[in-house]
Motif scaffolding. Sequence first.
Motif, PDB file in Angstrom:
ATOM      1  N   SER A  68     -76.901 -79.762  18.690  1.00 55.07           N
ATOM      2  CA  SER A  68     -76.170 -78.505  18.582  1.00 55.07           C
ATOM      3  C   SER A  68     -75.160 -78.570  17.454  1.00 55.07           C
ATOM      4  CB  SER A  68     -75.459 -78.202  19.904  1.00 55.07           C
ATOM      5  OG  SER A  68     -74.617 -79.283  20.274  1.00 55.07           O
ATOM      6  N   GLY A  69     -74.671 -77.403  17.103  1.00 51.71           N
ATOM      7  CA  GLY A  69     -73.667 -77.339  16.056  1.00 51.71           C
ATOM      8  C   GLY A  69     -73.235 -75.911  15.829  1.00 51.71           C
ATOM      9  N   ILE A  70     -72.320 -75.778  14.909  1.00 51.32           N
ATOM     10  CA  ILE A  70     -71.824 -74.451  14.564  1.00 51.32           C
ATOM     11  C   ILE A  70     -72.434 -74.038  13.229  1.00 51.32           C
ATOM     12  CG2 ILE A  70     -69.723 -75.248  13.364  1.00 51.32           C
ATOM     13  CD1 ILE A  70     -68.352 -72.815  14.923  1.00 51.32           C
ATOM     14  N   CYS A  71     -72.853 -72.796  13.157  1.00 49.10           N
ATOM     15  CA  CYS A  71     -73.515 -72.274  11.971  1.00 49.10           C
ATOM     16  C   CYS A  71     -72.681 -71.100  11.452  1.00 49.10           C
ATOM     17  CB  CYS A  71     -74.925 -71.801  12.311  1.00 49.10           C
ATOM     18  SG  CYS A  71     -75.949 -73.081  13.074  1.00 49.10           S
ATOM     19  N   VAL A  72     -72.125 -71.254  10.270  1.00 50.29           N
ATOM     20  CA  VAL A  72     -71.226 -70.257   9.696  1.00 50.29           C
ATOM     21  C   VAL A  72     -71.993 -69.445   8.657  1.00 50.29           C
ATOM     22  CG1 VAL A  72     -69.038 -69.903   8.490  1.00 50.29           C
ATOM     23  CG2 VAL A  72     -69.280 -71.826  10.075  1.00 50.29           C
ATOM     24  N   ASP A  73     -72.016 -68.129   8.850  1.00 54.96           N
ATOM     25  CA  ASP A  73     -72.845 -67.281   8.001  1.00 54.96           C
ATOM     26  C   ASP A  73     -72.487 -67.381   6.521  1.00 54.96           C
ATOM     27  OD1 ASP A  73     -74.251 -66.419  10.229  1.00 54.96           O
ATOM     28  OD2 ASP A  73     -72.945 -64.699  10.548  1.00 54.96           O
ATOM     29  N   VAL A  74     -71.191 -67.318   6.193  1.00 57.50           N
ATOM     30  CA  VAL A  74     -70.778 -67.332   4.792  1.00 57.50           C
ATOM     31  C   VAL A  74     -71.082 -68.679   4.127  1.00 57.50           C
ATOM     32  CG1 VAL A  74     -68.369 -68.096   5.074  1.00 57.50           C
ATOM     33  CG2 VAL A  74     -68.964 -66.474   3.240  1.00 57.50           C
ATOM     34  N   ASP A 106     -59.596 -68.670   2.576  1.00 58.02           N
ATOM     35  CA  ASP A 106     -59.413 -67.359   1.941  1.00 58.02           C
ATOM     36  C   ASP A 106     -60.456 -66.325   2.366  1.00 58.02           C
ATOM     37  OD1 ASP A 106     -57.216 -68.349   0.502  1.00 58.02           O
ATOM     38  OD2 ASP A 106     -58.543 -69.168  -1.040  1.00 58.02           O
ATOM     39  N   ILE A 107     -61.227 -66.636   3.392  1.00 59.33           N
ATOM     40  CA  ILE A 107     -62.276 -65.724   3.848  1.00 59.33           C
ATOM     41  C   ILE A 107     -61.707 -64.778   4.908  1.00 59.33           C
ATOM     42  CG2 ILE A 107     -64.563 -65.556   4.915  1.00 59.33           C
ATOM     43  CD1 ILE A 107     -64.557 -66.877   2.130  1.00 59.33           C
ATOM     44  N   ALA A 108     -61.867 -63.474   4.688  1.00 56.87           N
ATOM     45  CA  ALA A 108     -61.337 -62.457   5.611  1.00 56.87           C
ATOM     46  C   ALA A 108     -62.145 -62.409   6.906  1.00 56.87           C
ATOM     47  CB  ALA A 108     -61.360 -61.088   4.936  1.00 56.87           C
ATOM     48  N   ASP A 109     -61.528 -61.902   7.954  1.00 60.50           N
ATOM     49  CA  ASP A 109     -62.132 -61.864   9.288  1.00 60.50           C
ATOM     50  C   ASP A 109     -63.556 -61.301   9.331  1.00 60.50           C
ATOM     51  OD1 ASP A 109     -60.000 -63.094  10.472  1.00 60.50           O
ATOM     52  OD2 ASP A 109     -59.098 -61.261  11.251  1.00 60.50           O
ATOM     53  N   VAL A 133     -83.903 -72.807  22.872  1.00 61.23           N
ATOM     54  CA  VAL A 133     -82.742 -72.564  22.010  1.00 61.23           C
ATOM     55  C   VAL A 133     -81.795 -71.567  22.674  1.00 61.23           C
ATOM     56  CG1 VAL A 133     -81.980 -71.683  19.759  1.00 61.23           C
ATOM     57  CG2 VAL A 133     -84.104 -72.994  19.928  1.00 61.23           C
ATOM     58  N   GLY A 134     -80.508 -71.837  22.548  1.00 59.78           N
ATOM     59  CA  GLY A 134     -79.484 -70.898  22.982  1.00 59.78           C
ATOM     60  C   GLY A 134     -78.477 -70.684  21.864  1.00 59.78           C
ATOM     61  N   ASN A 135     -78.155 -69.441  21.564  1.00 59.34           N
ATOM     62  CA  ASN A 135     -77.156 -69.126  20.538  1.00 59.34           C
ATOM     63  C   ASN A 135     -75.988 -68.374  21.173  1.00 59.34           C
ATOM     64  OD1 ASN A 135     -78.348 -70.175  18.127  1.00 59.34           O
ATOM     65  ND2 ASN A 135     -79.822 -68.504  18.191  1.00 59.34           N
ATOM     66  N   TRP A 136     -74.779 -68.674  20.700  1.00 57.78           N
ATOM     67  CA  TRP A 136     -73.560 -68.035  21.190  1.00 57.78           C
ATOM     68  C   TRP A 136     -72.853 -67.441  19.981  1.00 57.78           C
ATOM     69  CZ3 TRP A 136     -69.108 -71.071  24.050  1.00 57.78           C
ATOM     70  CH2 TRP A 136     -68.333 -70.174  24.794  1.00 57.78           C
ATOM     71  N   PRO A 137     -72.961 -66.129  19.761  1.00 53.53           N
ATOM     72  CA  PRO A 137     -72.392 -65.512  18.559  1.00 53.53           C
ATOM     73  C   PRO A 137     -70.885 -65.286  18.659  1.00 53.53           C
ATOM     74  CG  PRO A 137     -73.491 -63.845  19.865  1.00 53.53           C
ATOM     75  CD  PRO A 137     -73.718 -65.163  20.568  1.00 53.53           C
ATOM     76  N   GLY A 138     -70.251 -65.273  17.501  1.00 58.06           N
ATOM     77  CA  GLY A 138     -68.816 -65.023  17.438  1.00 58.06           C
ATOM     78  C   GLY A 138     -68.310 -65.108  16.018  1.00 58.06           C
ATOM     79  N   ARG A 139     -67.057 -65.514  15.879  1.00 57.72           N
ATOM     80  CA  ARG A 139     -66.467 -65.693  14.555  1.00 57.72           C
ATOM     81  C   ARG A 139     -65.418 -66.783  14.638  1.00 57.72           C
ATOM     82  NH1 ARG A 139     -61.474 -63.015  14.584  1.00 57.72           N
ATOM     83  NH2 ARG A 139     -61.304 -61.459  16.244  1.00 57.72           N
ATOM     84  N   LEU A 140     -64.922 -67.193  13.487  1.00 57.02           N
ATOM     85  CA  LEU A 140     -63.973 -68.297  13.431  1.00 57.02           C
ATOM     86  C   LEU A 140     -62.546 -67.797  13.256  1.00 57.02           C
ATOM     87  CD1 LEU A 140     -65.964 -70.821  11.254  1.00 57.02           C
ATOM     88  CD2 LEU A 140     -65.770 -70.713  13.728  1.00 57.02           C
ATOM     89  N   ALA A 141     -61.653 -68.384  14.034  1.00 57.44           N
ATOM     90  CA  ALA A 141     -60.223 -68.090  13.911  1.00 57.44           C
ATOM     91  C   ALA A 141     -59.697 -68.745  12.637  1.00 57.44           C
ATOM     92  CB  ALA A 141     -59.483 -68.626  15.130  1.00 57.44           C
ATOM     93  N   HIS A 142     -58.462 -68.401  12.268  1.00 55.94           N
ATOM     94  CA  HIS A 142     -57.834 -68.999  11.087  1.00 55.94           C
ATOM     95  C   HIS A 142     -57.114 -70.302  11.418  1.00 55.94           C
ATOM     96  CE1 HIS A 142     -58.484 -65.640   8.235  1.00 55.94           C
ATOM     97  NE2 HIS A 142     -58.529 -64.934   9.341  1.00 55.94           N
ATOM     98  N   ALA A 143     -56.884 -70.537  12.714  1.00 55.37           N
ATOM     99  CA  ALA A 143     -56.210 -71.769  13.146  1.00 55.37           C
ATOM    100  C   ALA A 143     -56.713 -72.123  14.536  1.00 55.37           C
ATOM    101  CB  ALA A 143     -54.691 -71.561  13.172  1.00 55.37           C
ATOM    102  N   ALA A 144     -56.622 -73.391  14.861  1.00 54.34           N
ATOM    103  CA  ALA A 144     -57.051 -73.861  16.177  1.00 54.34           C
ATOM    104  C   ALA A 144     -56.122 -73.336  17.268  1.00 54.34           C
ATOM    105  CB  ALA A 144     -57.072 -75.390  16.200  1.00 54.34           C
ATOM    106  N   SER A 145     -56.711 -73.112  18.441  1.00 51.47           N
ATOM    107  CA  SER A 145     -55.935 -72.609  19.568  1.00 51.47           C
ATOM    108  C   SER A 145     -56.506 -73.180  20.862  1.00 51.47           C
ATOM    109  CB  SER A 145     -55.999 -71.081  19.611  1.00 51.47           C
ATOM    110  OG  SER A 145     -55.345 -70.583  20.758  1.00 51.47           O
ATOM    111  N   GLY A 146     -55.615 -73.536  21.774  1.00 54.25           N
ATOM    112  CA  GLY A 146     -56.039 -74.000  23.090  1.00 54.25           C
ATOM    113  C   GLY A 146     -56.276 -75.488  23.142  1.00 54.25           C
ATOM    114  N   GLY A 147     -56.240 -76.000  24.346  1.00 54.29           N
ATOM    115  CA  GLY A 147     -56.423 -77.438  24.541  1.00 54.29           C
ATOM    116  C   GLY A 147     -57.713 -77.792  25.227  1.00 54.29           C
TER     117      GLY A 147
END
Length: 197
Positions: A68-74, A106-109, A133-147
């Motif tokens: 598994s891993g994270i796949c970033v569109d840009v 520098d990538i906008a939301d 295969v399972g995919n979980w769609p979303g987007r990336l925050a600008h900073a880490a949050s949560g423990g």
Amino acid sequence: MKVVLATHNPHKVAEFQQIVAKTRPDLEVVGYDGPEPVEDGVTFAENALIKARAAAAHTGLAALADDSGICVDVLGGSPGVFSAYWAGQKKDAAANLELLLDQLRDIADPHRTAHFNSTIALVTPDGDEHVVVGNWPGRLAHAASGGGGFGYDPVFIPDGQPAGEERTVGDFTAEEKQSQSHRARAFAELVPLLTRL
């Protein structure tokens, strides 16, 4: 029934055990203590099959392996299969996260879309092989949050949350993550196959 999960990552073992307990309480998922094969595949499916084949051969049990891993569109789908090694061969989760955030600084939301991919291989000792295969769609925050969570969880904001209440997976409870995650989605596809074992 007992199956071996082909990973030395205790986080993945615990997560799988929690997911499995909800849908297949008769299935015992055990950790793998055998040799790690070289993951030289270039897709999630290839690497999952490499690991599951090795674990099935070593233990004589049906084996599950998640790649598994994270796949970033840009980034053209990267880090993808290189998620664990994005900042180098040491598998340093903090360094991987820091590098990814720096690359997207520098990538906008609207352009920070991404998805978590979980590809699970099931290999039986007699050679049957299946991949889901399972995919979980979303987007990336600008900073880490949560423990909570691990890896890229603290920067991943899943789709489908109420506006103004969006949280990263790092802010989720374990139960919330297990019910929605890419692994849970892939495992749901796997349940009919496990039923036939």
